[in-house]
Design an enzyme around this catalytic site. Structure first.
Site, PDB file in Angstrom:
ATOM      1  N   ASN A  14      61.700 -62.872 -39.543  1.00  0.00           N
ATOM      2  CA  ASN A  14      60.460 -62.895 -40.322  1.00  0.00           C
ATOM      3  C   ASN A  14      59.245 -62.852 -39.391  1.00  0.00           C
ATOM      4  OD1 ASN A  14      58.107 -64.102 -41.647  1.00  0.00           O
ATOM      5  ND2 ASN A  14      59.484 -64.507 -43.353  1.00  0.00           N
ATOM      6  N   ALA A  15      58.506 -61.744 -39.442  1.00  0.00           N
ATOM      7  CA  ALA A  15      57.372 -61.541 -38.523  1.00  0.00           C
ATOM      8  C   ALA A  15      56.300 -62.610 -38.692  1.00  0.00           C
ATOM      9  CB  ALA A  15      56.773 -60.158 -38.756  1.00  0.00           C
ATOM     10  N   GLY A  16      56.064 -63.031 -39.936  1.00  0.00           N
ATOM     11  CA  GLY A  16      55.059 -64.066 -40.203  1.00  0.00           C
ATOM     12  C   GLY A  16      55.414 -65.385 -39.546  1.00  0.00           C
ATOM     13  N   LYS A  17      56.689 -65.755 -39.639  1.00  0.00           N
ATOM     14  CA  LYS A  17      57.148 -67.005 -39.011  1.00  0.00           C
ATOM     15  C   LYS A  17      57.016 -66.932 -37.496  1.00  0.00           C
ATOM     16  CE  LYS A  17      60.705 -68.345 -42.333  1.00  0.00           C
ATOM     17  NZ  LYS A  17      62.137 -68.613 -42.485  1.00  0.00           N
ATOM     18  N   ASP A  44      64.885 -74.186 -42.629  1.00  0.00           N
ATOM     19  CA  ASP A  44      65.436 -73.932 -43.955  1.00  0.00           C
ATOM     20  C   ASP A  44      64.478 -74.579 -44.930  1.00  0.00           C
ATOM     21  OD1 ASP A  44      67.465 -72.624 -45.455  1.00  0.00           O
ATOM     22  OD2 ASP A  44      68.214 -74.578 -46.073  1.00  0.00           O
TER      23      ASP A  44
END
Length: 199
Positions: free
Chosen positions: A10-13, A69
């Site tokens: 996930n690029a945002g994370k 998670d």
């Protein structure tokens, strides 16, 4: 610079975590850059699933790993969907299908009984066999609306009302969301513990 693999593509994370940790000489790299496949998430708690993901990434890359998670629990649904939030509506689940199922299940529930919260658990493992992982968690309280509102965010954000902000999570700017979200709280706590460990 220390390298840590993030058990996510996930690029945002990746961006969010790097912003928090880059000042401390830590470079976070998504597992997709190492062709690491997704881990099987068959744990019964957020902690178990985060540990499984971190251990999987550490094993296949030989690097320390971070994983998270997260999910939503709704009091009127006996804390469901919880760890099953992403696949709540079954095979081929999408964000829209998931929150539409939730709205249908809550259709006869009064406003004052629609309390809910987002949870996030973050885990850091120094290696695949690290016996003392760093584990942090964060939560964000809200309630479930009767119809979606806003087109930002993802997951259940369009139906997750934030009383203090007087808007849904889908109506927050990314900057605002990154200050108050369950993930931001867990990540900030993890960053503090990681940097004190590395000093």
């Amino acid at each position: 610079m220390s390298k840590i693999v993030l058990a996510s593509g996930n690029a945002g994370k990746v961006l969010e975590i790097n912003e928090l940790l880059s000042d401390h000489g830590i470079d976070v790299i998504p597992q997709t850059e190492f062709d690491v496949p997704e881990a099987v998430e068959d744990g019964l708690t957020f902690v178990e699933n985060a540990l499984k993901k971190a251990r999987h990434a550490a094993k296949l890359t030989g690097l320390p790993a971070i994983a998270d998670d997260s999910g939503i629990e709704v009091d009127a649904l006996d804390k469901r969907p919880g760890i099953y939030s992403a696949r709540y509506s079954g095979e081929g689940a999408t964000d829209t299908k998931n929150y539409e199922k939730m709205l249908a299940e809550l259709k006869d529930v009064s406003e004052e009984k629609r309390s809910a919260r987002y949870w996030c658990v973050m885990v850091y493992l120094e290696s695949e066999n690290d016996p003392t992982p760093i584990i942090t968690q964060g939560s964000l309280e809200g309630r479930i609306l009767t119809a979606p509102k806003g087109d930002g965010g993802f997951g259940y954000d369009p139906i997750f009302w934030l009383p203090e902000q007087q808007c849904t999570a889908a109506e927050l700017s990314m900057e605002e969301k990154n200050k108050i979200s369950h993930r931001a709280i867990a990540l900030n706590a993890l960053a503090r513990k990681l940097t004190s460990k590395m000093i």
